[in-house]
Design a protein around this motif. Structure first.
Motif, PDB file in Angstrom:
ATOM      1  N   VAL A 194      17.302  42.471  -5.491  1.00 27.37           N
ATOM      2  CA  VAL A 194      17.839  41.289  -4.801  1.00 27.37           C
ATOM      3  C   VAL A 194      18.620  41.731  -3.565  1.00 27.37           C
ATOM      4  CG1 VAL A 194      19.476  39.371  -4.988  1.00 27.37           C
ATOM      5  CG2 VAL A 194      17.922  39.872  -6.873  1.00 27.37           C
ATOM      6  N   LEU A 195      19.483  42.722  -3.751  1.00 21.81           N
ATOM      7  CA  LEU A 195      20.267  43.215  -2.616  1.00 21.81           C
ATOM      8  C   LEU A 195      19.360  43.791  -1.537  1.00 21.81           C
ATOM      9  CD1 LEU A 195      23.213  44.873  -4.559  1.00 21.81           C
ATOM     10  CD2 LEU A 195      23.170  42.643  -3.426  1.00 21.81           C
ATOM     11  N   SER A 196      18.278  44.428  -1.953  1.00 23.45           N
ATOM     12  CA  SER A 196      17.312  44.978  -1.004  1.00 23.45           C
ATOM     13  C   SER A 196      16.644  43.865  -0.192  1.00 23.45           C
ATOM     14  CB  SER A 196      16.270  45.801  -1.744  1.00 23.45           C
ATOM     15  OG  SER A 196      15.316  46.303  -0.861  1.00 23.45           O
ATOM     16  N   LYS A 197      16.272  42.783  -0.856  1.00 20.19           N
ATOM     17  CA  LYS A 197      15.665  41.637  -0.152  1.00 20.19           C
ATOM     18  C   LYS A 197      16.632  41.069   0.877  1.00 20.19           C
ATOM     19  CE  LYS A 197      12.693  39.997  -3.902  1.00 20.19           C
ATOM     20  NZ  LYS A 197      12.435  38.877  -4.819  1.00 20.19           N
ATOM     21  N   MET A 256      21.689  33.085  -6.658  1.00 14.72           N
ATOM     22  CA  MET A 256      22.699  32.661  -5.688  1.00 14.72           C
ATOM     23  C   MET A 256      24.006  32.330  -6.390  1.00 14.72           C
ATOM     24  SD  MET A 256      21.916  32.992  -2.542  1.00 14.72           S
ATOM     25  CE  MET A 256      23.252  32.095  -1.793  1.00 14.72           C
ATOM     26  N   THR A 257      23.917  31.717  -7.557  1.00 15.21           N
ATOM     27  CA  THR A 257      25.113  31.410  -8.332  1.00 15.21           C
ATOM     28  C   THR A 257      25.835  32.696  -8.712  1.00 15.21           C
ATOM     29  OG1 THR A 257      24.151  29.372  -9.178  1.00 15.21           O
ATOM     30  CG2 THR A 257      25.980  30.310 -10.438  1.00 15.21           C
ATOM     31  N   LYS A 258      25.089  33.706  -9.131  1.00 14.43           N
ATOM     32  CA  LYS A 258      25.698  34.995  -9.462  1.00 14.43           C
ATOM     33  C   LYS A 258      26.395  35.599  -8.247  1.00 14.43           C
ATOM     34  CE  LYS A 258      22.917  36.606 -13.327  1.00 14.43           C
ATOM     35  NZ  LYS A 258      22.124  37.731 -13.841  1.00 14.43           N
ATOM     36  N   ASN A 305      27.620  33.978  -5.692  1.00  9.42           N
ATOM     37  CA  ASN A 305      28.805  33.163  -5.425  1.00  9.42           C
ATOM     38  C   ASN A 305      29.956  33.491  -6.373  1.00  9.42           C
ATOM     39  OD1 ASN A 305      27.999  31.557  -3.195  1.00  9.42           O
ATOM     40  ND2 ASN A 305      26.737  30.335  -4.559  1.00  9.42           N
ATOM     41  N   ARG A 306      29.631  33.926  -7.570  1.00  9.66           N
ATOM     42  CA  ARG A 306      30.644  34.256  -8.580  1.00  9.66           C
ATOM     43  C   ARG A 306      31.016  35.742  -8.576  1.00  9.66           C
ATOM     44  NH1 ARG A 306      28.205  30.868 -13.736  1.00  9.66           N
ATOM     45  NH2 ARG A 306      28.612  28.813 -12.862  1.00  9.66           N
ATOM     46  N   ASN A 307      30.507  36.488  -7.607  1.00 11.08           N
ATOM     47  CA  ASN A 307      30.743  37.930  -7.523  1.00 11.08           C
ATOM     48  C   ASN A 307      30.319  38.650  -8.798  1.00 11.08           C
ATOM     49  OD1 ASN A 307      31.718  38.154  -4.853  1.00 11.08           O
ATOM     50  ND2 ASN A 307      33.724  37.443  -5.513  1.00 11.08           N
ATOM     51  N   GLU A 308      29.187  38.242  -9.337  1.00  9.89           N
ATOM     52  CA  GLU A 308      28.608  38.904 -10.499  1.00  9.89           C
ATOM     53  C   GLU A 308      27.546  39.897 -10.025  1.00  9.89           C
ATOM     54  OE1 GLU A 308      27.137  35.843 -13.095  1.00  9.89           O
ATOM     55  OE2 GLU A 308      29.123  34.992 -13.406  1.00  9.89           O
ATOM     56  N   GLU A 309      27.256  40.863 -10.873  1.00 14.76           N
ATOM     57  CA  GLU A 309      26.253  41.867 -10.526  1.00 14.76           C
ATOM     58  C   GLU A 309      24.862  41.248 -10.469  1.00 14.76           C
ATOM     59  OE1 GLU A 309      26.511  45.276 -13.091  1.00 14.76           O
ATOM     60  OE2 GLU A 309      28.697  45.226 -13.025  1.00 14.76           O
ATOM     61  N   VAL A 310      24.082  41.666  -9.473  1.00 13.52           N
ATOM     62  CA  VAL A 310      22.685  41.257  -9.350  1.00 13.52           C
ATOM     63  C   VAL A 310      21.834  42.517  -9.228  1.00 13.52           C
ATOM     64  CG1 VAL A 310      23.219  39.026  -8.283  1.00 13.52           C
ATOM     65  CG2 VAL A 310      22.804  41.005  -6.841  1.00 13.52           C
ATOM     66  N   TYR A 355      30.946  40.082  -2.753  1.00 13.51           N
ATOM     67  CA  TYR A 355      29.944  39.784  -1.730  1.00 13.51           C
ATOM     68  C   TYR A 355      30.579  39.109  -0.519  1.00 13.51           C
ATOM     69  CZ  TYR A 355      26.898  40.869  -5.617  1.00 13.51           C
ATOM     70  OH  TYR A 355      26.292  41.513  -6.674  1.00 13.51           O
ATOM     71  N   ASN A 356      31.895  39.267  -0.358  1.00 17.03           N
ATOM     72  CA  ASN A 356      32.580  38.666   0.790  1.00 17.03           C
ATOM     73  C   ASN A 356      31.997  39.151   2.113  1.00 17.03           C
ATOM     74  OD1 ASN A 356      34.288  37.115  -0.757  1.00 17.03           O
ATOM     75  ND2 ASN A 356      35.927  38.638  -0.773  1.00 17.03           N
TER      76      ASN A 356
END
Length: 80
Positions: free
Chosen positions: A46-49, A33-35, A37-42, A5-6
């Motif tokens: 969420v990405l649409s929002k 948000m924690t996910k 920040n950790r580059n985990e899948e969401v 998510y850089n």
């Protein structure tokens, strides 16, 4: 599959927006948000929002990284 998510964080910097402001604007949870920040899948929702709130395309927010070859070899060795 690895994600980064850089691009999102750079977009926030360009728009002088904090992560807390993004969270409030989108209504996403602190755990999500924690996910991020950790580059985990969401979830895609969420990405649409995030994309809708920022007026951005998904490619401006997330990047799919190629798998690490050395990690793949190690996993195969561990599995047998």
């Amino acid at each position: 599959m690895a994600v980064s998510y850089n691009r999102l964080w750079k977009l926030l910097i360009d728009r002088k927006m904090s992560k807390a402001e993004l969270r409030r604007l989108t209504g996403i949870s602190p755990n999500t948000m924690t996910k991020l920040n950790r580059n985990e899948e969401v979830a895609l929702t969420v990405l649409s929002k995030i994309c809708t709130a920022l007026g951005a395309d998904i490619g401006e927010v997330v990047e799919i990284l190629p798998p690490d070859r050395s990690t793949d070899k190690q996993e195969r060795a561990d599995n047998g």
